[in-house]
Scaffold this active site. Structure first.
Site, short mmCIF file in Angstrom:
data_model
loop_
_atom_site.label_atom_id
_atom_site.label_comp_id
_atom_site.label_asym_id
_atom_site.label_seq_id
_atom_site.Cartn_x
_atom_site.Cartn_y
_atom_site.Cartn_z
N CYS A 122 -1.84 8.60 4.25
CA CYS A 122 -1.87 8.33 2.82
C CYS A 122 -3.22 8.76 2.26
CB CYS A 122 -1.57 6.87 2.52
SG CYS A 122 -2.31 5.73 3.67
N GLU B 273 0.87 -1.17 0.00
CA GLU B 273 0.00 0.00 0.00
C GLU B 273 0.90 1.21 0.00
OE1 GLU B 273 -3.46 -0.13 2.52
OE2 GLU B 273 -2.90 -2.13 3.17
#
Lengths: 1012, 1012
Positions: free
Chosen positions: A797, A763
């Site tokens: 993020c 990720e």
């Protein structure tokens, strides 16, 4: 003297009947079907879908400034499902009906004026002058007033100031007037001989844009600071000020503020406060305040209402898995209303009472009680809303004389929000007004003691619909269906108090050594690294032992050995370890949170969300693994039995980031473990103390040795070695794109002795955008963008780093955003009044500052808010809260991930262009859209291509399961943590097919495809 | 003259009653509960689970040669679920009860002797001498006999020869005897004055180990060759030979053989054949044979039975999705029996009749019909099974005189199989014997006309259980649940005939040019490559245009463009294209198969399986994509609506192998396409003509241009370029480990302009093992290993290349394997009599020969069977069928994938070692175990760690869904084609979460977690 309500019932009912008789044949204008409004209301009551569309349309209407925009929204809201909308209301809202023609324009005008007329029904005026005029008329009709300024949603101190100014302005306008007015039903200066003619209501949160439950003291001070000038002005006019009660989250600061103001001006008695009977805590709260009044010997005034945020409070509680704070049966609120009224009336010597209700039963009960208790007239009055329930106010005027109308005034934009609340109130199934005037219910039913109504309601309650969610069988029996761990409810004092205590405890252990943990043993290394508090780098959290290549080999070796047994442990048994570790986290949540606040600089609620997410991951994956652990029969051919099941791939290397130091670590680690993959866990260097929490929790869970190994280390020393190790089968990584791609590339090379193709679950970054459509609810959008961009300093993020604003709303939005941003406080995360703190360490600071420079070069600074010198002077890793406009998609700052508090504002000609800009980076992680156009929301759902898209919500704060998280393109490999496909990545599917036929004979099972 | 059965009913019933009366109070010994057998039978009838375990235990018993083995099996079969087994039968089968002690040994002995005693009940003797003795006794009791030699499962010509020898031996033994016997009920040489004393039954398939429906002529010839000596011997003794009917698949060659034998010896009338009344085709078949007899003017003899393979035929039909060939209601068989008996009796002038039934109603009906039709006694007789239904045979003897007992004799191993059939027959719920003697049903029910029984059965039929399988909604409405495309049923002449026609059609097109197909256009290139027939390389299938780098770029470019629209096409619409392509394949299946036979050398049924699998992939993925296409709501919080759904990742490069040239190509291509990923498809060079079939099928399906592109090309020229291309998002590869790892490594590198991390779905090699446990059913194991190892020349990733045999059964297994292998025919795949053909091309031939050399060096050759010179002389790519023993896990040949017809035999001391050896390679694709030990099967299910494990089945022939296929370790990335997780790999999950609360108001939906 006191009374028992139940014994008064006959008299109450008698009074009610008289009341009804006195207004017989009359109805509130809003239910008059001869009018457009009445038709709409009628249809809304009959058709839930239409009601939703209609009220939403009313809500968005003030934003529809052009004929085109209005047409489009009418079509989108009402043309979709023709069958559900009567012709009279459809306004010809079909694709052919519009198109900019003359007919359309006329229709549009009609619609707008109809709805604005509807709003004017409830709003006494848009300007101070109008309001004064309206009030004059009311008083002529014999009604007193309480004035309320619309516009409660303030996102900045500028807006709070404007709100304050608005009050001062209207008070100025009244100042020249009120002395001319005759007192109502009395001689002298006071209405009814006792009440000030001037009466205003204030909503405290609107006076202070930084109100938040976690910061009680700051909120109270902020509110008082702005409200006090209003109060002083009111006092100067010998008026009355009532502090309204809003959502539950503001209850405590509101009461506290009331007390302080009351105490500050002990001699001035005309200060009231509102309590809401729908709150389960209402009895306790009112008693508390009366006790306080007696203690302080300060007379008080209470307005009791039923409460106007029932849906909101219930939804929020359900969303957060908190206990629902409001009564869930309407008669319970009615009962509370009578009960609390009684309490107030019993204390009429010290507490003045304003009974605010349209419910004739409630009113009658209060009148009867007051009469029985001989409460003097001047100690209580009645209040109803302007524009509502005209027959009730008229009846009240007749029987009780002292009637005050609650009169909102102000702009149409906040006015529409108010209108929606009123429309909802009028159309709710349990609304007394609807029952009385629309449903024409039997008077005896309407006047029944609510206790009896409740009884019969409960008796006739439909059987609860069966809970269809699957319950998995765990080691200790059936598990409750997964639900997210509730966030801290900072309205609760004990939750607010727990944090400082925990932080102080953590501080006592500062500087301690964190060893590695391999095969159930602590391992101390020579090489160590200090972890420090980013708000004050001189504060050393701990000294963290650093793994080298030898320790990596050792950890991978023991994990490989542990794999042999661990993969064979039954899924539900493996799940049990996670549940135990989750229990440990729940028990130690404050310590775990506090460590994050200090080690990485998370705000309280951010830290709590992180730990909550860690718990969620374990609770969710425990259930998921049981679900996936059940072998599935494939096909149904007789004579063969095929089963599909999974096995863990092997040793997993988990390489975690520092920004969700517990949640993401636990997410990846627990997923691997529960799937049967022993873990070698490398926390981020600067969050290794938080990372060590995993050692504690898995120890507490009794996990077998070797299944979890903790090896913090320098990436440059041992990172590649870990990735390259031939015995690693899975690499779960969350972090930057650069590192993620490097890992993927290295992991794809097969090394001697390697048995597996390595699976990389990566990720990576994001460059997330929020789109502001031209009809966006800016009250929500501004705060949403701010939170998504600067919460935890933008170091997520999922953080928003681009806001893409439609041209036609650009100025309005950007202005509000700028003001809102400039209203926030910067400083250490451990002080909950601070909105934003330092970035995580000096390297991050340097990087962010560098990007800040780029942003300033490429665009035009809109906001550059620095932390106060008192903090920066200590060397804290602060960077400014930076917002830059004038950015287009080709700028570097629009393409590269900053991972810090830098937001760029981009301009789009239309929605489609906005989506194109949003999609124009290499990333595809999160995104959000603020829009009230059904069509644009639908378009975005399809075309705004990111892993997690939020509509009318910020782009951050993903919850396990509900918002299964992860992106694609260069944001990740297309996996979603906390989602139903996540665990599959750690496992290989296997299939065992048995031929069950022997000698031509096969046992036939229930689900075989057999002859009938 | 003829009769109507229904009009005879009263007389039939009367006869039946008399019959019953004559045997009143008697019961077959098998139901005598005073005996051990009777107790077992009783319990088996009451308890289905026990019945299964018991009969399976009987089946395995002869293999349990040691006391330890016997103890272990008793425990495994009977100790598991105590509650279901009565004490008297448990034999103390608990863990404590055994342990090698004396008690255990005694118990074991008792159990063995009890079961052997049970078998002896039904078997007249194990040796010829015993059999003769038994027959003598029977004749003394007035019964004629027909002798049947047990041991029908012959896997090799050696065994077929032994079977033939067995017959000759027993006939020799009888030769010296039979003349001494007095004729039954008659003077002269013939029993009853008409029937030969000697009477044998033969099972044709046992005489020819290579029998198979697809090769009718070869099978008939093979059978006749072996049976004729028996027949000649029988004729020499003036005896009678009856050709038994076995499973349906042998019916046609059996009838054909009968006709040929009958015609060859026209004067000799004592040749009979059996028909089975349970077959739906029985009326037609019998009529056919009678017509033939009349035409040929050859008197015949028919024995009519109900049929003994009902379970087998039904299971096989269901497994293959063929129409069930047998009646599914027992009375239907009884009706057919009476109906066909009538037909035969009506033709008694040319057809002698043996009525073989224990059903007193059937017997009575036949007697009554014969009487009414005045059929002479010598034209019909009755037959019953030895050891069964003693009262019936006694009654028959009394009323009909002419009773013949069917007497099996032979070894206990095949005897146990026979025993199980008999036990099943006796315990089936619908068994006439069970109903009569165990259930003691009412005589009127037992004697009822089966037509009436059927009527009431249908009337009382329980409602069919609801089909719980989900039906997905396709474009044209609901889709049927997925089921595998049925394999060709080569018992059907039209299916056999279709292949040669199709091959001849394909041949007409040989040599044609195959252009590329890009964006819906044929593209011709200068570079071409010929594809040839591996059985005769001079035969050129076609000239295939080869893509270079420019064509790759072009194809990827158009695919990328197509992606923009294709990803947005609704899943069910995308699914529809697959369903259309599947329909095209079904319509053109013979041509598609024929091309494979000629281009890659697949045997007919292998080619059919390949095309069937291609169809399955499309049918399955179409449904899967609809399943996955439905967005899933996540969580149930009010005020928010979260949806989880998928989008295709982007352009997919599909790099396909030649061994399943259509199936695997279509599997990968259709998965990508249906997920929204346009495809650039590179077929294997040597299977490019088959690969071009995809162009045809997607054209026929009307797929939009650019979504499918066909670019055969030289790997060395364009392979890396395709893999490296930045616009490729997914690479689906099936092939060798070397190429797979290279692709993974290259694909992990991100190239400029690349937007995605590439997803590589790699299915690679295998080194698959089959374990032969010491209790394995060798009849099945030998054929299974042979098929798994040498079907399609072992050129399957799933092929068996290692057989691991337990020490104690090693010699028996290896001997049978060797003999079986040496019995097969080698030659071109287009001749269905050949078991194995050439490998796919010259390069493969060279590689396999090289590995053959290594194998011969490392081990000891067991079998090395070469193709006949007539084939090799043409330059066909033949390699020997090679089996080598003496291999251990450290040998190269035990570790490296050969991909050809090379099998190594490995020896293991025990089961656990066998599993260790099986797991000892880098691969983990398929495996199989032949065992009848429940514990070992369970152990293997867990510890034999491969993607697809088959128990008592070959390791090959995976079917979509039922055997979702794929492995891990170096066999692949842990994905399973044709399984529920496969499509996920082509898609990225997305989540859209809408905040549905506006102004504190949220519409509440049905499945929200709302207040009660």
């Amino acid at each position: 003297m006191s009374v028992e309500i139940s014994t008064l019932d006959p008299q109450v009912i008698e009074r009610g009947k008289v009341f009804f008789k006195s207004i017989s044949g009359e109805a509130p204008s809003v239910f008059n079907k001869g009018w457009w409004t009445g038709k709409v209301m009628d249809w809304a009551m009959k058709n839930e879908d239409f009601k939703v569309q209609m009220f939403r349309f009313v809500d968005v209407l003030p934003y529809l400034n052009t004929s085109e925009s209005l047409s489009r929204h009418i079509e989108e809201y009402f043309a979709a499902d023709d069958s559900n909308i009567p012709d009279v209301l459809k306004w010809g809202a079909t694709k052919t009906g519009f198109g900019g023609g003359l007919v359309a324009k006329v229709l549009n005008k009609t619609i707008r004026s109809n709805i604005e007329g509807m709003a004017r029904q409830f709003i006494i005026g848009q300007k101070a002058k109008e309001a004064v005029k309206g009030i004059r008329k009311l008083r002529k009709d014999g009604f007193a007033f309480v004035l309320d300024l619309l516009g409660e949603a303030t996102v900045s101190q500028e807006e709070a100031q404007a709100y304050l100014d608005g009050y001062l302005e209207v008070l100025d306008a009244l100042e020249g007037e009120y002395k001319k007015w005759d007192a109502l039903d009395a001689s002298g200066d006071l209405d009814w001989g006792s009440a000030p003619k001037i009466n205003v209501a204030v909503k405290p949160s609107a006076f202070y844009s930084q109100s938040k439950p976690v910061d009680l003291e700051g909120t109270v001070q902020g509110m008082i600071k702005s409200i006090e000038p209003v109060y002083q002005k009111v006092m100067g006019m010998n008026g009355f000020m009532c502090i309204d009660m809003e959502a539950l989250k503001y209850k405590e600061p509101t009461i506290e503020m009331y007390k302080r103001l009351r105490k500050k001006y002990p001699e001035y008695q005309h200060l009231g406060i509102v309590f809401q009977a729908y709150l389960k805590c209402v009895d306790h709260d009112v008693k508390d305040l009366i006790d306080w009044a007696r203690e302080e010997n300060l007379p008080i005034s209470i307005r009791l209402v039923k409460g106007a945020y029932w849906d909101y409070e219930t939804v929020i509680a359900k969303q957060n898995d908190w206990e629902v704070p409001v009564w869930t049966h309407k008669p319970e609120s009615d009962m509370a209303f009578e009960r609390v009224s009684k309490m107030i009336l019993e204390n009429h010597d010290i507490c003045h009472f304003a009974c605010a209700s349209h419910n004739i039963r409630s009113i009658s009960a209060i009148m009867e009680m007051a009469s029985k208790m001989n409460v003097p007239d001047e100690r209580y009055e009645f209040q109803v809303l302007y524009g509502m329930a005209e027959p009730v106010r008229k009846g009240l005027r007749n029987v009780a004389k002292r009637v005050r109308l609650y009169c909102p005034y102000g702009d149409l934009i906040p006015g529409m929000a108010y209108l929606v609340r009123r429309l909802l109130e009028n159309t709710a199934n349990e609304s007394f007004l609807k029952q009385t005037f629309a449903d024409e219910a039997d008077i005896s039913v309407l006047l029944k003691n609510p206790e009896l109504t409740l009884e019969s309601e409960l008796a006739n309650k439909p059987v609860a619909k069966p809970d269809k969610r699957i319950r998995y069988k765990g080691v200790d029996g059936e598990l409750e269906p997964f639900s997210n761990f509730p966030p801290s409810d900072f309205t609760e004092k004990e939750q607010r108090d727990a944090f400082p205590v925990a932080m102080s405890n953590i501080r006592k252990e500062f500087g301690k050594q964190y060893p590695l943990y391999i095969n159930g043993q602590d391992v101390v290394t020579g090489d160590t690294l200090d972890s420090y508090n980013p708000a004050d780098p001189s504060e050393i959290i701990g000294t963290v032992c650093q793994a080298g290549v030898a320790e990596v080999d050792k950890a991978v070796g023991v994990a490989k050995e542990a794999y042999i047994d661990w993969r064979n442990v039954e899924p539900r048994v493996r799940a049990q370890y996670l549940l135990k570790a989750a229990a440990y986290c729940k028990e130690n949540i404050n310590d775990l949170c506090a460590m994050q606040v200090l080690e990485v600089g998370k705000q309280w609620e951010q830290a709590q969300a992180d730990v909550g997410e860690a718990i969620d991951f374990m609770e969710y994956y425990a259930r998921e693994t049981i679900r996936l652990g059940e072998p599935r029969r494939m096909g149904n051919s007789p004579g063969e039995y095929s089963q599909y099941f999974y096995q863990g791939k092997g040793v997993a290397a988990v390489i975690a980031p520092w920004n969700f130091p517990l949640a993401i670590s636990v997410g990846m680690v627990s997923a691997a473990i529960v799937c049967g993959c022993p873990v070698v866990y490398k926390p981020a260097g600067i969050a290794s103390a938080v990372g060590h929490g995993l050692v504690d929790m898995f120890k507490a869970a009794g996990l077998p040795d070797g299944v979890f190994n903790y090896i913090p280390g320098r990436g440059s020393v041992m990172g590649d070695h870990l990735v390259d190790h031939p015995d690693i089968a899975v690499i779960a990584f969350t972090g930057s794109m650069e590192v993620g791609l490097r890992i993927q590339e290295r992991a794809a090379k097969v090394h001697p002795g390697q048995e597996h193709c390595k699976k990389v679950i990566a990720e990576m970054g994001g460059k997330n955008a929020i789109i502001i459509d031209d009809d966006a609810d800016l009250d929500e959008a501004v705060l949403g963008v701010l939170y998504a961009s600067f919460g935890f300093q933008g170091q997520k993020c999922s953080a928003c780093s681009r806001v893409i604003v439609l041209d036609s709303i650009y100025d309005r939005f950007v202005h509000r955003l700028k003001e809102a941003a400039e209203s926030v406080k910067l400083g250490p995360a451990e002080d909950p009044s601070n909105y934003m703190g330092p970035v995580v360490d000096k390297a991050a600071q340097k990087n962010v500052l560098n990007y800040g420079k780029i942003a300033e070069e490429e665009g035009k600074v809109l906001v550059k808010l620095e932390a106060p010198a008192e903090y920066t002077s200590k060397g804290g890793c602060y960077t400014p809260l930076l917002i830059v406009e004038g950015i287009t998609k080709n700028h570097r700052i629009a393409q590269e991930e900053v991972f810090g508090p830098v937001l760029v504002v981009m301009r789009a000609a239309d929605f489609s262009e906005a989506v194109d800009i949003a999609n124009s980076t290499r990333f595809a992680l999160t995104g959000a859209v603020y829009s009230r156009s059904p069509k644009n929301l639908e378009y975005a759902s399809k075309e705004f291509r990111v892993g997690n898209l939020y509509l009318n919500k910020p782009s951050v704060g993903a919850l396990v399961e509900r918002h299964a998280f992860g992106g694609f393109k260069m944001s990740g490999v297309g996996s979603k943590s906390g989602g139903p496909d996540y665990l599959l990545q750690f496992m290989d599917p296997r299939l065992v097919c048995e031929n069950t036929m022997r000698r031509g004979f096969a046992p036939i099972s229930e689900d075989d495809d057999w002859v009938a």
